[in-house]
Design a protein around this motif. Structure first.
Motif, PDB file in Angstrom:
ATOM      1  N   UNK A 174       1.440  -1.414   0.405  1.00 15.18           N
ATOM      2  CA  UNK A 174      -0.054  -0.070  -0.481  1.00 15.18           C
ATOM      3  C   UNK A 174       0.844   1.735   0.199  1.00 15.18           C
ATOM      4  N   UNK A 175       1.032   2.698  -0.576  1.00 12.70           N
ATOM      5  CA  UNK A 175       1.562   3.147  -0.956  1.00 12.70           C
ATOM      6  C   UNK A 175       0.768   3.781   0.404  1.00 12.70           C
ATOM      7  N   UNK A 176       1.224   4.411   1.829  1.00 11.06           N
ATOM      8  CA  UNK A 176       0.547   4.620   2.281  1.00 11.06           C
ATOM      9  C   UNK A 176       0.628   7.063   2.222  1.00 11.06           C
ATOM     10  N   UNK A 177      -0.032   7.539   2.918  1.00 11.66           N
ATOM     11  CA  UNK A 177      -0.458   8.782   3.071  1.00 11.66           C
ATOM     12  C   UNK A 177       0.071   9.587   4.152  1.00 11.66           C
ATOM     13  N   UNK A 178       0.311  10.627   4.163  1.00 11.61           N
ATOM     14  CA  UNK A 178       1.184  11.113   5.163  1.00 11.61           C
ATOM     15  C   UNK A 178       0.117  12.325   5.930  1.00 11.61           C
TER      16      UNK A 178
END
Ligand code: NAP
Length: 279
Positions: free
Chosen positions: A263-267
């Motif tokens: 998963x490309x995570x969000x900041x």
């Protein structure tokens, strides 16, 4: 029972207890409701190669590597990403399905992304950039600025030989100035970057006279403890836009998390809050 695999990752260093990476990755594991854990891997330099080989045996998806292992760990890799090769150091290892170890360096990506997050229209070639310091952080930052198209980087370091070595390696865009010239090196710049440890918690502030720094210049500091160094406070008060080092740390973690957990995570503000609570 869910068939979702339990994914293990961590950070290998010595010492490593101070690392904020577990807070970041475990926050994302929870946020995205994944099964897994990100753990501290305190590994003595003498045991580094055994430790890296152990990743496969223990079923790790991979790990970050931090000081003092970033250079030595490259030797155990079966493949190293070209950018990490250029940097001469890795900060992320991804264990492949066949057990091969692939090495990456996301520090430069993290740095550039943190600048773009702060100033969406930022261009590396908008004008001269002065970089103070020539250690590990400078290597990643200078190289990533060049790869982004920076045409003139004025590099100055207390120990001039280290700045010269970076210039010799990274080519003509890097112009070395002596340490005593650092104040004058701010004249006409579009950006100023501190990569030294001066201004970090427990260290004196960076000895730099900002008189000649245009107020239009972007000022960035690799340090994130404290979030606002004396350099950033002084710059902000005179009207410069400032960027602290936390964005670099958070952004370098995103591609690593994606490689391990899919998963490309969000900041998010919640992540910022979780990190701020550790300071
Ligand atoms: P490093 O390789 O040890 O380099 C330290 C740098 O600081 C060198 O240029 C050194 O100059 C300079 N320095 C040390 N004491 C000085 C003094 N009294 N006066 C002037 N310059 C001095 O360390 P690093 O790994 O590059 O880390 C540097 C800073 O960047 C640290 O604060 C670290 O926390 C931060 N950092 C942040 C991130 C992030 O994700 N935001 C990532 C990496 C590092 P000499 O060559 O003369 O010793």
């Amino acid at each position: 029972m869910s068939s979702q695999p339990f994914v293990l990752a961590g950070v290998m260093g010595h010492p490593v207890a101070h690392s904020r990476s577990p807070v970041i990755h475990n926050h994302w594991i929870e946020q995205y409701k994944l099964k897994g854990a990100y753990v501290l891997l305190p590994v003595d330099p003498a045991n580094l190669q055994d430790g890296l080989r152990g990743l496969r045996a223990l079923g790790f998806a991979g790990c970050n590597v931090t000081l003092p292992h970033k250079i030595e760990a490259m030797k155990a890799m079966d493949w190293v990403h070209p950018v990490a090769k250029q940097m001469g150091a890795i900060n992320t290892i991804v264990v492949q399905p066949d057990g091969a170890l692939h090495g990456f360096n996301n520090d430069g990506f993290g740095y550039i992304q943190s600048i773009k997050d702060a100033k969406a229209d930022w261009q590396a070639n908008a004008g001269p950039i002065t970089v103070i310091g020539a250690g590990g952080a400078a290597r990643a930052i200078v190289l990533s600025l060049i790869n982004e198209g920076a045409k003139e980087i004025r590099l100055t370091n207390r120990t001039p030989g280290k700045a010269q070595a970076l210039a010799d390696e990274f080519g003509p865009a890097v112009k070395v100035l002596s340490w005593s010239e650092r104040h004058d090196a701010l004249s006409g710049v579009a950006m100023l970057v501190n990569t030294t440890n001066q201004g970090m918690h427990g260290q004196p502030k960076l000895d730099l006279d900002l008189k000649q720094l245009p107020t239009t210049a972007l000022v960035s500091d690799a340090i994130y403890i404290p979030l606002e160094t004396p350099l950033l406070t002084e710059s902000r008060l005179r009207g410069n836009k400032v960027v602290n080092g936390l964005g670099m740390l958070l952004n370098q973690a995103r591609p690593a998390f994606q490689a391990w957990f899919g998963v490309l995570p969000e900041i998010t503000p919640a992540l910022h809050k979780a990190i701020a609570a550790t300071f």
